[in-house]
Each structure stands twice: as structure tokens, then as C-alpha cells.
Design a protein around this motif. Structure first.
Motif, PDB file in Angstrom:
ATOM      1  N   UNK A  41      -2.447   1.368   8.750  1.00 19.60           N
ATOM      2  CA  UNK A  41      -3.664   0.810   8.880  1.00 19.60           C
ATOM      3  C   UNK A  41      -3.881  -0.577   8.417  1.00 19.60           C
ATOM      4  N   UNK A  42      -3.108  -0.869   7.111  1.00 21.60           N
ATOM      5  CA  UNK A  42      -2.738  -2.123   6.625  1.00 21.60           C
ATOM      6  C   UNK A  42      -2.031  -3.206   7.522  1.00 21.60           C
ATOM      7  N   UNK A  43      -1.243  -2.491   8.200  1.00 26.87           N
ATOM      8  CA  UNK A  43      -0.304  -3.424   9.109  1.00 26.87           C
ATOM      9  C   UNK A  43      -1.409  -3.913  10.096  1.00 26.87           C
ATOM     10  N   UNK A  44      -2.230  -3.320  10.863  1.00 32.16           N
ATOM     11  CA  UNK A  44      -3.143  -3.639  11.512  1.00 32.16           C
ATOM     12  C   UNK A  44      -4.031  -4.877  11.124  1.00 32.16           C
ATOM     13  N   UNK A  57       0.788  -1.093   0.111  1.00 31.24           N
ATOM     14  CA  UNK A  57       0.022  -0.017  -0.054  1.00 31.24           C
ATOM     15  C   UNK A  57       0.782   1.482   0.048  1.00 31.24           C
ATOM     16  N   UNK A  58       0.080   2.364  -0.372  1.00 31.48           N
ATOM     17  CA  UNK A  58       0.864   3.715  -0.042  1.00 31.48           C
ATOM     18  C   UNK A  58       1.384   3.946   1.331  1.00 31.48           C
ATOM     19  N   UNK A  97       6.158  -8.466   7.380  1.00 32.45           N
ATOM     20  CA  UNK A  97       7.583  -8.520   7.116  1.00 32.45           C
ATOM     21  C   UNK A  97       8.005  -7.419   6.049  1.00 32.45           C
ATOM     22  N   UNK A  98       6.976  -7.207   5.335  1.00 37.78           N
ATOM     23  CA  UNK A  98       7.419  -6.368   4.113  1.00 37.78           C
ATOM     24  C   UNK A  98       6.869  -4.883   4.478  1.00 37.78           C
ATOM     25  N   UNK A  99       6.083  -4.908   5.369  1.00 37.03           N
ATOM     26  CA  UNK A  99       5.499  -3.451   5.834  1.00 37.03           C
ATOM     27  C   UNK A  99       6.282  -2.886   6.974  1.00 37.03           C
ATOM     28  N   UNK A 100       7.238  -3.885   7.574  1.00 32.42           N
ATOM     29  CA  UNK A 100       7.944  -3.473   8.637  1.00 32.42           C
ATOM     30  C   UNK A 100       9.269  -2.863   7.973  1.00 32.42           C
TER      31      UNK A 100
END
Length: 312
Positions: free
Chosen positions: A147-150, A140-141, A162-165
Motif C-alpha cells: 500500500x505504501x508503495x502505491x 513501513x512494516x 527503490x527501498x521498498x522494492x
């Protein structure tokens, strides 16, 4: 006149030529004690030839007849909290150790809405971002990352987490938390700031409240006769000497000391950011230093900041 007598006729035939009496066995739910002497078969004979079946309970019946696995179509229509999506079954099962893969494995029953869409009772605002990652690995942007992480945590999608972190702002948050980890009391002190400001505003019936906060990085000042440990802010003092430097500034909350490159202004930024993230309007300014006399001509000199919390 010839008369037929049952008793005489019975007596005139040998016992082995007489027809054997036939009885009808009726199986009921009654106990064995209800059997009468006229029964053609004794209770012991009946037990040998036939055992009365027990009536199964609802639980036993459910165990005896397990539900068949739920079947899903190749193209799955979804209703996520009132928002509609359509995707392939293989997309939902992309990663085995996720909630979506378990939900659509057939082992669990998924209810459907009036239109036949499979219903997930969850806000669907960011579910499209979840599907985009499962389809093609798209992230996501930046403004939607938190929010997507939650949502990824809720659906237990490890690869997405893992990718979002590894991207901003979560990557920077990991670095910030590493610094705040040096102060295990940090969150408790934030709560104390909020609680004190709330009580003061309510007591004074005011729109805002002010409180004093001390933020210091080093321990007590070092005298000319002391040398700190190599690459450290700490130094050795005897117990009696340490007591001379024991001091608590006259403030509401104190943060420090810590050993890191990050300085006082970095911690002030963390405090203000975390309070603002909770919807609290906060301003701060340095109003001086603690002038508490310690020993000889040495004073505390820790900086003191005034925090102004505005409630409306």
C-alpha cells in the motif's frame, strides 16, 4: 455711438499678433474617423504626439501581473483527505524530484481548509508512512509495504520506491514476475479463466463454475531418436515432423511451455494467488492427462487440472 465689431477688430490686427486658438484633446475609444474638422490638432499631429492606449484583455492583464510565489511557514499543517498531519517544510522538500517538493516549492497554489491547513485531495491512511521515510528513512512494516508503495508511486518518491522494492514482499514479486515474463500471454489467460467461469455460472444460474486448464512445462514428448539442445527443452524437427506433433488439448485454457527451473506447481501457485488477490475463490485439482494420440505409440500426456471458481 461707437460699436465694436469682431470682424473689423480682427481685420485691424496682423495675423502674427492674434492669439492662437487653443483646443482640448479628448482621448476616447472612438475611431479616428470620428474626428471633426473643428479639432484644433489634426489627426496626423495627434498621432505624432500621442498614441491611444489599447484596453488590455484579461489574459494580457494576468500575464502582465503574475501571481506572487506562495509562501509557506516553516512548520506546515496538512489536511490529507481529512487526516491531519504536521511536519517541517524542509521535510516535504527533502527530495527535489518528488511531487511534494514541487507542490510546496511556491510555484503552485495549494488550497487550505477552514482551519488554514494545506489540503491534499488524497487518502491519508498511509501518508504517515510517507512522512516517516522523508523524516528519517524509516520503512513501513511488511503488511503495509504494498500500500505504501502505491502512495510512493503517486507522490513520485524514487528513493522510497527503490527501498521498498528491495524488501519483501516486493522483492519476491520481482522474482515471480521474471518467471511470468516467460509467458507474455499469462495475464490474458487469467482474464479468460475469469470470463469463462462467469459466463458458465450465469448461464447455469449456479454458485460456482468449473473449467479445464492445461499447465505444461515441456513441449511435445521427445521420441527415442531425438536429442534436445544442450541445456534446453527444445529440439530440432523438420516441418513435416513438427506437424505430426501439433496438438491443442481439449481444455478451456492452456499455459505453457516455458524454459525455467520453476515447474508446473510453481505456475499453478501463481495462477491461484493472482485470482485470489482479485477476490476470487478458486480451487484446483489434477483430473488426469491428455491422452491424444500423436504418432506411433506416443501420446500427449499433458496434465489437465479442473479449476472450480466460486462466486459467492
Amino acid at each position: 455711438m461707437f460699436q465694436w465689431h469682431r470682424s473689423s477688430a480682427t481685420a485691424s490686427y496682423p495675423a502674427e499678433l492674434l492669439p492662437r486658438a487653443r483646443g482640448m484633446v479628448v482621448v476616447t475609444g472612438q475611431s479616428k474617423a470620428s474626428a471633426t474638422p473643428d479639432d484644433a490638432m489634426s489627426s496626423s499631429d495627434a498621432d505624432d504626439d500621442f498614441q491611444e492606449p489599447a484596453t488590455p484583455t484579461a489574459t494580457q492583464a494576468a500575464q502582465a501581473l503574475p501571481l506572487l510565489p506562495q509562501q509557506f511557514p516553516e512548520v506546515v499543517p496538512l489536511n490529507v483527505g481529512g487526516m491531519f498531519f504536521t511536519t517541517r517544510l524542509s521535510t516535504l522538500r527533502r527530495y527535489e524530484d518528488t511531487m511534494l517538493a514541487a507542490m510546496f516549492s511556491g510555484r503552485h497554489y495549494i488550497p487550505t481548509d477552514a482551519e488554514g491547513r494545506y489540503f491534499i485531495d488524497r487518502d491519508g491512511t498511509y501518508f504517515g508512512d510517507i512522512l516517516n521515510f522523508l523524516r528519517s528513512g524509516e520503512l513501513p512494516p511488511r503488511e503495509r509495504v504494498r500500500s505504501v508503495y502505491k502512495e510512493a508511486q503517486y507522490y513520485s518518491i524514487g528513493p522510497l520506491l527503490d527501498n521498498l522494492e528491495d524488501i519483501q514482499p516486493l522483492k519476491g514479486e520481482k522474482v515471480r514476475q521474471a518467471f511470468l515474463g516467460l509467458m507474455p500471454y499469462y495475464k490474458d489467460h487469467l482474464e479468460r479463466i475469469i470470463e469463462i467461469a462467469k459466463l458458465r455460472a450465469m448461464q447455469r444460474k449456479a454458485r460456482f463454475a468449473k473449467l479445464k486448464v492445461c499447465v505444461f512445462k515441456e513441449e511435445m514428448p521427445i521420441t527415442p531418436y531425438e536429442c534436445p539442445h544442450f541445456n534446453s527443452l527444445r529440439f530440432e524437427r523438420s516441418e513435416s515432423e513438427a506437424k505430426l506433433f501439433e496438438h491443442h488439448c481439449e481444455v478451456d485454457v492452456s499455459f505453457g511451455p516455458w524454459e525455467a527451473v520453476a515447474d508446473v506447481y510453481d505456475l499453478l501457485h501463481c495462477i491461484v494467488s493472482d485470482l485470489s488477490a482479485r477476490g476470487i475463490t478458486v480451487e484446483h485439482q489434477c483430473i488426469g492427462v491428455c491422452d491424444k494420440h500423436l504418432i506411433n505409440h506416443y501420446y500427449c500426456k499433458r496434465p489437465i487440472y479442473e479449476f472450480k471458481i466460486t462466486w459467492w
